[in-house]
Design a protein around this motif. Structure first.
Motif, PDB file in Angstrom:
ATOM      1  N   MET A  60       0.832  -1.206   0.000  1.00  9.59           N
ATOM      2  CA  MET A  60       0.000   0.000   0.000  1.00  9.59           C
ATOM      3  C   MET A  60       0.866   1.255   0.000  1.00  9.59           C
ATOM      4  O   MET A  60       2.066   1.210   0.297  1.00  9.59           O
ATOM      5  N   VAL A  61       0.254   2.355  -0.350  1.00 10.14           N
ATOM      6  CA  VAL A  61       0.859   3.685  -0.300  1.00 10.14           C
ATOM      7  C   VAL A  61      -0.185   4.627   0.280  1.00 10.14           C
ATOM      8  O   VAL A  61      -1.377   4.513  -0.018  1.00 10.14           O
ATOM      9  N   TRP A  74      -3.781   3.843  -1.242  1.00 12.00           N
ATOM     10  CA  TRP A  74      -3.608   3.151  -2.509  1.00 12.00           C
ATOM     11  C   TRP A  74      -3.150   1.717  -2.228  1.00 12.00           C
ATOM     12  O   TRP A  74      -2.353   1.493  -1.308  1.00 12.00           O
ATOM     13  N   LYS A  75      -3.661   0.775  -3.006  1.00 14.31           N
ATOM     14  CA  LYS A  75      -3.272  -0.634  -2.839  1.00 14.31           C
ATOM     15  C   LYS A  75      -2.775  -1.190  -4.173  1.00 14.31           C
ATOM     16  O   LYS A  75      -3.292  -0.853  -5.241  1.00 14.31           O
ATOM     17  N   ARG A  76      -1.775  -2.057  -4.069  1.00 13.95           N
ATOM     18  CA  ARG A  76      -1.272  -2.714  -5.273  1.00 13.95           C
ATOM     19  C   ARG A  76      -2.280  -3.750  -5.738  1.00 13.95           C
ATOM     20  O   ARG A  76      -2.866  -4.484  -4.944  1.00 13.95           O
ATOM     21  N   SER A 185       7.389  -2.481   4.793  1.00 18.03           N
ATOM     22  CA  SER A 185       7.105  -1.060   4.987  1.00 18.03           C
ATOM     23  C   SER A 185       6.085  -0.607   3.954  1.00 18.03           C
ATOM     24  O   SER A 185       5.751  -1.343   3.021  1.00 18.03           O
ATOM     25  N   PHE A 186       5.606   0.627   4.128  1.00 19.94           N
ATOM     26  CA  PHE A 186       4.826   1.273   3.069  1.00 19.94           C
ATOM     27  C   PHE A 186       5.250   2.727   3.005  1.00 19.94           C
ATOM     28  O   PHE A 186       5.787   3.287   3.982  1.00 19.94           O
ATOM     29  N   GLN A 187       5.038   3.344   1.849  1.00 20.04           N
ATOM     30  CA  GLN A 187       5.479   4.720   1.635  1.00 20.04           C
ATOM     31  C   GLN A 187       4.374   5.703   2.006  1.00 20.04           C
ATOM     32  O   GLN A 187       3.213   5.528   1.653  1.00 20.04           O
ATOM     33  N   LEU A 188       4.776   6.758   2.728  1.00 19.45           N
ATOM     34  CA  LEU A 188       3.890   7.867   3.070  1.00 19.45           C
ATOM     35  C   LEU A 188       4.377   9.103   2.337  1.00 19.45           C
ATOM     36  O   LEU A 188       5.515   9.533   2.521  1.00 19.45           O
ATOM     37  N   GLN A 189       3.535   9.657   1.479  1.00 18.29           N
ATOM     38  CA  GLN A 189       3.863  10.850   0.710  1.00 18.29           C
ATOM     39  C   GLN A 189       2.975  11.988   1.217  1.00 18.29           C
ATOM     40  O   GLN A 189       1.755  11.871   1.200  1.00 18.29           O
ATOM     41  N   ILE A 190       3.601  13.080   1.653  1.00 12.84           N
ATOM     42  CA  ILE A 190       2.842  14.210   2.204  1.00 12.84           C
ATOM     43  C   ILE A 190       3.135  15.460   1.380  1.00 12.84           C
ATOM     44  O   ILE A 190       4.282  15.899   1.279  1.00 12.84           O
ATOM     45  N   PHE A 191       2.087  16.026   0.789  1.00 12.14           N
ATOM     46  CA  PHE A 191       2.217  17.188  -0.086  1.00 12.14           C
ATOM     47  C   PHE A 191       1.401  18.363   0.465  1.00 12.14           C
ATOM     48  O   PHE A 191       0.387  18.169   1.146  1.00 12.14           O
ATOM     49  N   PRO A 192       1.801  19.592   0.138  1.00 13.22           N
ATOM     50  CA  PRO A 192       1.022  20.752   0.575  1.00 13.22           C
ATOM     51  C   PRO A 192      -0.310  20.862  -0.163  1.00 13.22           C
ATOM     52  O   PRO A 192      -1.288  21.387   0.366  1.00 13.22           O
ATOM     53  N   PRO A 228       5.149   3.438  -6.188  1.00 14.08           N
ATOM     54  CA  PRO A 228       5.919   4.363  -5.347  1.00 14.08           C
ATOM     55  C   PRO A 228       7.361   4.469  -5.813  1.00 14.08           C
ATOM     56  O   PRO A 228       8.037   3.455  -5.980  1.00 14.08           O
ATOM     57  N   PRO A 229       7.856   5.681  -6.039  1.00 11.60           N
ATOM     58  CA  PRO A 229       9.243   5.837  -6.487  1.00 11.60           C
ATOM     59  C   PRO A 229      10.226   5.577  -5.341  1.00 11.60           C
ATOM     60  O   PRO A 229       9.935   5.878  -4.182  1.00 11.60           O
TER      61      PRO A 229
END
Length: 349
Positions: A60-61, A74-76, A185-192, A228-229
């Protein structure tokens, strides 16, 4: 208890309370038989995952957008690409748009983070929570400080992202099942905000624009590839999909990156759109400033005309003995608002 001892005890309690307020959203509830962290996924969540070609144990992401107050899970899927499964409204976050800088600034972080099982908090003071992992490698390269920056329940934030108890219950369970599926692990992306050229142009004067343009590359890669990059840090900036692998020196030179033709094309198009949008924003600001100046001039001219007319009639009144000449200046004439009575005809004598 003497008055002096009482005052000292009160001071200690106040200091502890202040310190707790500055350490963001950390804290643990005492151990108990509470099993909230093991509550199973609902049947609707499980069927929703099946219908999109995924499962609870798949990777997941999570993406967070501050301005829109949205958290996406998001899930693969069986195709290997990630697909958005569900969105949750963020009940509260702290501070303004922009990254967290230092402990106690009550600012919610931005950037890319890696969430491992050790960052999960099953006994949070805020129902359930997971730690964002702030400060990450990038944050530390800039000397940024902060602790216990969480995604948690409730609807109160001191540098965290509050999701309500119901929201974090589902998000926590989805993360738990992802780990159970063998994902480390999973990726956490935080944007403004959603990282479009137009939105960046609106914020072009922000001191954070360089940082935002840096993390936009990671945003674009995920939008293009739906995966996820890989991210790292070099020259005190994010780098995505670096060639060669291996951990980088955050202060050292950046290596080559794996070229992505679609990303290159998008970046070029976005640069053109960004420049055009910045010019458009500048023209809009100039028009608004000119309009404000014109309105201010008109209002000033109207006031001047009113004062001139008032002065003219006042002068005429004084010339012919009008106004309050000869009267007690403290006496104010009373206007009844009624029409004057019709004069009677003169008597014949």
């Amino acid at each position: 208890m003497t008055a002096t001892v009482f005052r000292k005890l009160s001071s200690v309690l106040i200091l502890l309370w202040v310190a707790f307020g500055l350490v963001a959203c950390g804290g643990f509830l005492p151990k108990s038989s509470d099993n909230r962290h093991n509550q199973p996924l609902s049947s609707s969540i499980q069927s929703g995952l099946r219908n999109m070609g995924s499962s609870p144990g798949e990777a997941m992401v999570i993406r967070i957008f501050k301005e829109e107050k949205v958290l996406e899970v998001w899930k693969r899927t069986t195709s290997g690409q990630f697909k958005m499964f569900k969105t949750y409204e963020i009940c509260a976050f702290s501070g303004e748009l922009g990254p967290k800088i230092k402990e106690g600034d009550r600012q919610s972080p931005e950037g890319f983070y890696t969430i491992t099982p050790g960052l999960m908090n099953p006994r949070s003071n805020y129902y359930l929570a997971f730690n964002t992992g702030f400060p990450n490698k990038f944050d530390r390269a800039w000397g940024r400080t902060g602790s216990d920056l969480m995604v948690h329940g409730d609807c109160s934030s001191r540098g965290c992202y509050a999701m309500t108890d119901d929201g974090i219950a589902e998000i926590y369970a989805l993360a738990r099942e992802t780990f159970k599926g063998g994902n480390p692990s999973f990726q956490l992306q935080i944007f403004p905000f959603r990282m479009t050229a137009a939105k960046l142009a609106q914020k072009a004067s922000s001191p954070h624009i360089g940082f935002w343009r840096d993390i936009k590359e990671g945003y674009d890669l995920f939008e293009l590839t739906k995966a996820p990059p890989a991210w790292d840090v070099c020259e005190r900036q994010y780098i995505f999909n670096a060639a060669g692998g291996g951990a980088l020196n955050p202060m050292g030179p950046c290596p080559a990156v794996v070229q992505n033709a679609a990303l290159t094309a998008k970046q070029q198009a976005d640069e053109i759109a960004f420049a055009a949008a910045v010019e458009s924003e500048a023209q809009k600001a100039a028009r608004e400033a000119a309009e404000a100046e014109r309105q201010a001039a008109e209002e000033a001219a109207a006031r001047a005309r009113g004062e001139a007319i008032g002065g003219f009639f006042s002068g005429i009144g004084n010339m012919f003995g009008g106004g309050n000449a000869g009267q007690d200046p403290n006496v104010v004439p009373v206007m009844s608002g009624k029409p004057a009575p019709k004069p009677m005809p003169r008597l014949q004598r």
